[in-house]
Design a protein around this motif. Structure first.
Motif, PDB file in Angstrom:
ATOM      1  N   LEU A 251      -4.596  15.125 -11.895  1.00 34.39           N
ATOM      2  CA  LEU A 251      -3.744  15.235 -10.714  1.00 34.39           C
ATOM      3  C   LEU A 251      -3.808  13.951  -9.895  1.00 34.39           C
ATOM      4  O   LEU A 251      -2.777  13.426  -9.469  1.00 34.39           O
ATOM      5  CB  LEU A 251      -4.193  16.438  -9.872  1.00 34.39           C
ATOM      6  N   GLY A 252      -5.010  13.418  -9.693  1.00 30.56           N
ATOM      7  CA  GLY A 252      -5.169  12.189  -8.917  1.00 30.56           C
ATOM      8  C   GLY A 252      -4.434  11.010  -9.509  1.00 30.56           C
ATOM      9  O   GLY A 252      -3.763  10.265  -8.791  1.00 30.56           O
ATOM     10  N   HIS A 253      -4.538  10.820 -10.821  1.00 26.80           N
ATOM     11  CA  HIS A 253      -3.831   9.707 -11.469  1.00 26.80           C
ATOM     12  C   HIS A 253      -2.320   9.889 -11.358  1.00 26.80           C
ATOM     13  O   HIS A 253      -1.586   8.930 -11.119  1.00 26.80           O
ATOM     14  CB  HIS A 253      -4.249   9.572 -12.942  1.00 26.80           C
ATOM     15  N   TYR A 254      -1.859  11.117 -11.542  1.00 29.39           N
ATOM     16  CA  TYR A 254      -0.423  11.387 -11.438  1.00 29.39           C
ATOM     17  C   TYR A 254       0.076  11.029 -10.034  1.00 29.39           C
ATOM     18  O   TYR A 254       1.093  10.356  -9.885  1.00 29.39           O
ATOM     19  CB  TYR A 254      -0.129  12.861 -11.749  1.00 29.39           C
ATOM     20  N   LEU A 255      -0.644  11.476  -8.995  1.00 30.69           N
ATOM     21  CA  LEU A 255      -0.206  11.224  -7.623  1.00 30.69           C
ATOM     22  C   LEU A 255      -0.324   9.749  -7.244  1.00 30.69           C
ATOM     23  O   LEU A 255       0.527   9.228  -6.516  1.00 30.69           O
ATOM     24  CB  LEU A 255      -0.990  12.099  -6.645  1.00 30.69           C
ATOM     25  N   ASP A 256      -1.350   9.044  -7.748  1.00 32.01           N
ATOM     26  CA  ASP A 256      -1.455   7.595  -7.514  1.00 32.01           C
ATOM     27  C   ASP A 256      -0.229   6.882  -8.087  1.00 32.01           C
ATOM     28  O   ASP A 256       0.360   6.022  -7.423  1.00 32.01           O
ATOM     29  CB  ASP A 256      -2.715   7.017  -8.154  1.00 32.01           C
ATOM     30  N   ASP A 257       0.139   7.219  -9.319  1.00 36.55           N
ATOM     31  CA  ASP A 257       1.315   6.617  -9.952  1.00 36.55           C
ATOM     32  C   ASP A 257       2.585   6.967  -9.193  1.00 36.55           C
ATOM     33  O   ASP A 257       3.447   6.119  -8.977  1.00 36.55           O
ATOM     34  CB  ASP A 257       1.449   7.069 -11.413  1.00 36.55           C
ATOM     35  N   LEU A 258       2.700   8.231  -8.800  1.00 33.15           N
ATOM     36  CA  LEU A 258       3.873   8.674  -8.053  1.00 33.15           C
ATOM     37  C   LEU A 258       3.999   7.889  -6.756  1.00 33.15           C
ATOM     38  O   LEU A 258       5.072   7.349  -6.448  1.00 33.15           O
ATOM     39  CB  LEU A 258       3.766  10.180  -7.769  1.00 33.15           C
ATOM     40  N   ALA A 259       2.921   7.793  -5.997  1.00 33.34           N
ATOM     41  CA  ALA A 259       2.946   7.078  -4.713  1.00 33.34           C
ATOM     42  C   ALA A 259       3.308   5.609  -4.900  1.00 33.34           C
ATOM     43  O   ALA A 259       4.069   5.048  -4.111  1.00 33.34           O
ATOM     44  CB  ALA A 259       1.598   7.208  -4.004  1.00 33.34           C
TER      45      ALA A 259
END
Length: 166
Positions: A82-90
């Motif tokens: 989840l953290g990697h996904y949200l970092d990429d999204l941001a």
């Protein structure tokens, strides 16, 4: 065995189009009780940093770390969290180039409990090479402001003669 006996409850699989990844992640964030996630972005040259600043939960708690939840796998079998996904999204939400050349900085907000069109907010400032106040020409230096250069050998000799000593 006829079809009615094989499926006695009359179950029909959901024929809906699967939700997008963003929609699935927003559902997960809502299930975790997350109200808002704030990232700070800062970039320039050829690099940029995406930093998780704050997670605000619906109950008022704040945190700076997301739960380490696996949410998918890559084609090579690597776990995506989840953290990697949200970092990429941001880092991909800003419309301008905040990483290269003069870059930019700002905040990205993710609000899973908001209406879908308000899930994401970006407040970015993009830098222009004309914006730099640190740039100066060597000719811009005023020599009158510089202290006079002292030859250390002459300075020691003056002190030895007692001149300048107090």
């Amino acid at each position: 065995m006829d079809a009615k006996q094989a499926n006695p409850a009359g179950y029909v699989p959901d024929q809906c189009v699967p939700a997008s990844e963003d929609k699935q992640v927003m559902n997960l964030l809502r299930a975790l009780g997350i109200e808002e996630i704030e990232y700070h972005l800062d970039g320039g040259g050829d690099s940029g940093d995406t930093n998780l600043e704050r997670i605000l939960y619906a109950d008022g708690r704040e945190d700076t770390h997301l739960p380490e939840l696996p949410i998918s796998f890559s084609s090579r079998g690597e776990i995506h969290t989840l953290g990697h996904y949200l970092d990429d999204l941001a880092s991909n939400l800003p419309e301008g180039d905040w990483i290269n050349n003069e870059g930019g900085s700002g905040e990205v907000f993710i609000r899973p409990r908001a209406d879908e069109e308000d899930w994401f907010e970006c407040n970015m400032t993009y830098h222009d090479e004309d914006d730099s106040e640190d740039d100066f020409e060597e000719d811009d230096l005023d020599d009158d402001d510089d202290p006079a250069a002292i030859d250390p050998h002459q300075h020691d000799a003056v002190l030895a003669d007692g001149e300048g000593a107090q």
